[in-house]
Each structure stands twice: as C-alpha cells, then as structure tokens.
Design a protein around this motif. Structure first.
Motif, PDB file in Angstrom:
ATOM      1  N   UNK A  18       0.718  -1.062   0.072  1.00 29.83           N
ATOM      2  CA  UNK A  18       0.024   0.092  -0.034  1.00 29.83           C
ATOM      3  C   UNK A  18       0.940   1.160  -0.074  1.00 29.83           C
ATOM      4  N   UNK A  19       0.364   2.323  -0.692  1.00 27.09           N
ATOM      5  CA  UNK A  19       0.696   3.677  -0.550  1.00 27.09           C
ATOM      6  C   UNK A  19      -0.376   4.606  -0.747  1.00 27.09           C
ATOM      7  N   UNK A  20      -0.146   5.663   0.091  1.00 32.19           N
ATOM      8  CA  UNK A  20      -1.384   6.620   0.283  1.00 32.19           C
ATOM      9  C   UNK A  20      -1.163   7.913   0.745  1.00 32.19           C
ATOM     10  N   UNK A  21      -2.011   8.628   0.461  1.00 31.46           N
ATOM     11  CA  UNK A  21      -1.940  10.016   1.107  1.00 31.46           C
ATOM     12  C   UNK A  21      -3.265  10.387   1.995  1.00 31.46           C
ATOM     13  N   UNK A  22      -3.491  11.489   2.768  1.00 28.32           N
ATOM     14  CA  UNK A  22      -4.573  11.966   3.472  1.00 28.32           C
ATOM     15  C   UNK A  22      -5.555  12.951   2.448  1.00 28.32           C
ATOM     16  N   UNK A  23      -6.852  12.781   2.511  1.00 31.03           N
ATOM     17  CA  UNK A  23      -7.648  13.638   1.822  1.00 31.03           C
ATOM     18  C   UNK A  23      -8.137  14.806   2.628  1.00 31.03           C
ATOM     19  N   UNK A  24      -8.860  15.719   2.090  1.00 29.88           N
ATOM     20  CA  UNK A  24      -9.358  16.960   2.767  1.00 29.88           C
ATOM     21  C   UNK A  24     -10.565  16.582   3.697  1.00 29.88           C
ATOM     22  N   UNK A  25     -11.238  15.349   3.291  1.00 38.83           N
ATOM     23  CA  UNK A  25     -12.204  14.639   4.650  1.00 38.83           C
ATOM     24  C   UNK A  25     -11.568  13.851   5.759  1.00 38.83           C
ATOM     25  N   UNK A  26     -10.273  13.662   5.591  1.00 42.15           N
ATOM     26  CA  UNK A  26      -9.785  12.802   6.607  1.00 42.15           C
ATOM     27  C   UNK A  26      -9.496  13.387   7.945  1.00 42.15           C
ATOM     28  N   UNK A  27      -9.814  12.806   8.788  1.00 51.05           N
ATOM     29  CA  UNK A  27      -9.484  13.229  10.444  1.00 51.05           C
ATOM     30  C   UNK A  27      -7.861  13.391  10.755  1.00 51.05           C
ATOM     31  N   UNK A  28      -7.735  13.996  11.961  1.00 51.27           N
ATOM     32  CA  UNK A  28      -6.267  14.116  12.376  1.00 51.27           C
ATOM     33  C   UNK A  28      -5.704  12.662  12.621  1.00 51.27           C
ATOM     34  N   UNK A  29      -6.227  11.707  12.890  1.00 54.36           N
ATOM     35  CA  UNK A  29      -5.552  10.401  13.130  1.00 54.36           C
ATOM     36  C   UNK A  29      -5.030   9.887  11.871  1.00 54.36           C
ATOM     37  N   UNK A  30      -5.975  10.176  10.606  1.00 52.97           N
ATOM     38  CA  UNK A  30      -5.442   9.724   9.356  1.00 52.97           C
ATOM     39  C   UNK A  30      -4.322  10.554   8.934  1.00 52.97           C
ATOM     40  N   UNK A  31      -4.448  11.931   9.142  1.00 61.33           N
ATOM     41  CA  UNK A  31      -3.319  12.918   8.753  1.00 61.33           C
ATOM     42  C   UNK A  31      -2.110  12.706   9.352  1.00 61.33           C
ATOM     43  N   UNK A  32      -2.098  12.158  10.782  1.00 55.52           N
ATOM     44  CA  UNK A  32      -0.778  11.989  11.120  1.00 55.52           C
ATOM     45  C   UNK A  32      -0.272  10.584  11.023  1.00 55.52           C
ATOM     46  N   UNK A  33      -0.907   9.820  10.362  1.00 53.89           N
ATOM     47  CA  UNK A  33      -0.311   8.473   9.805  1.00 53.89           C
ATOM     48  C   UNK A  33       0.100   8.484   8.411  1.00 53.89           C
ATOM     49  N   UNK A  34      -0.076   9.688   7.416  1.00 60.23           N
ATOM     50  CA  UNK A  34       0.189   9.583   6.210  1.00 60.23           C
ATOM     51  C   UNK A  34       0.608  10.807   5.675  1.00 60.23           C
ATOM     52  N   UNK A  35       1.204  11.294   4.719  1.00 60.60           N
ATOM     53  CA  UNK A  35       1.623  12.732   4.273  1.00 60.60           C
ATOM     54  C   UNK A  35       0.433  13.222   3.387  1.00 60.60           C
ATOM     55  N   UNK A  36       0.717  14.370   3.219  1.00 57.07           N
ATOM     56  CA  UNK A  36      -0.420  15.236   2.225  1.00 57.07           C
ATOM     57  C   UNK A  36      -0.102  14.547   0.938  1.00 57.07           C
ATOM     58  N   UNK A  37       1.299  14.668   0.643  1.00 59.94           N
ATOM     59  CA  UNK A  37       1.753  14.385  -0.950  1.00 59.94           C
ATOM     60  C   UNK A  37       2.772  13.257  -0.678  1.00 59.94           C
ATOM     61  N   UNK A  38       2.834  12.555  -1.845  1.00 64.57           N
ATOM     62  CA  UNK A  38       3.983  11.413  -1.723  1.00 64.57           C
ATOM     63  C   UNK A  38       4.366  11.370  -3.295  1.00 64.57           C
ATOM     64  N   UNK A  39       5.672  11.083  -3.402  1.00 61.52           N
ATOM     65  CA  UNK A  39       6.302  10.604  -4.823  1.00 61.52           C
ATOM     66  C   UNK A  39       7.076   9.413  -4.508  1.00 61.52           C
ATOM     67  N   UNK A  40       6.442   8.294  -5.477  1.00 57.60           N
ATOM     68  CA  UNK A  40       7.043   7.007  -5.223  1.00 57.60           C
ATOM     69  C   UNK A  40       7.972   6.699  -6.356  1.00 57.60           C
ATOM     70  N   UNK A  41       8.819   6.060  -6.493  1.00 59.26           N
ATOM     71  CA  UNK A  41       9.524   5.406  -7.714  1.00 59.26           C
ATOM     72  C   UNK A  41       9.305   4.001  -7.491  1.00 59.26           C
ATOM     73  N   UNK A  42       8.395   3.751  -8.623  1.00 56.91           N
ATOM     74  CA  UNK A  42       8.236   2.216  -9.178  1.00 56.91           C
ATOM     75  C   UNK A  42       8.747   1.766 -10.299  1.00 56.91           C
ATOM     76  N   UNK A  43       9.777   0.953 -10.100  1.00 61.81           N
ATOM     77  CA  UNK A  43      10.613   0.595 -11.562  1.00 61.81           C
ATOM     78  C   UNK A  43      11.044   1.827 -12.070  1.00 61.81           C
TER      79      UNK A  43
END
Length: 83
Positions: free
Chosen positions: A52-77
């Motif tokens: 899994x990879x993911x970011x938080x969105x505007x409706x997500x609560x603080x618990x989710x926001x503390x667990x994920x970044x707002x933006x993510x840049x992945x290198x896949x292959x």
C-alpha cells in the motif's frame, strides 16, 4: 507490474462494501489510495491487506493525517508516481 488506484472511498463501518471494491485489487502488486478514506479503519484495512501507498485527503480526520503524508512521490521501477 499491476497497480490499482483508488480514492474517495468514504465508507461507513461496512466491510462488505469495502470487500466488494477491494476484491478487484487481489492481483495488484501495489494499491494506491489518493485520500478521503473518511474513517481510520479503512486506512488500516488497506495497510493490512495490500502492499500500500497513500496520502490523506481533505475529509480525513487528524488520526489519518498523522499516519500519512499530504503528498507522496513514489519510485516504482522506472516510473515516478505523484500522489
């Protein structure tokens, strides 16, 4: 490599609804969620059941926001994927 992408799941406490969506992800090598889980248990489900990879969105609560970044840049292959 097969990548599944979803967002805005907005699920209430209904695992049946989530299972119907994610059964399509069983063959994916990576599942990306672009935010708006609505409830923490949905994030936990994705983390538990998939690579899994993911970011938080505007409706997500603080618990989710503390667990994920707002933006993510992945290198896949050889690809860079912005979430």
């Amino acid at each position: 490599m097969l990548i599944a992408v979803t967002s805005d799941t907005h699920f209430t406490k209904d695992f049946g609804q989530l299972n119907r969506l994610t059964c399509r992800f069983s063959e994916a090598d990576l599942v990306i969620h672009a935010g708006d889980y609505s409830e923490y248990w949905v994030l936990d489900y994705f983390r538990t059941h998939f690579k899994f990879a993911g970011v938080w969105g505007n409706v997500d609560d603080n618990k989710i926001k503390k667990s994920l970044k707002e933006k993510e840049l992945l290198q896949v292959e050889s690809f860079r994927i912005g979430i």
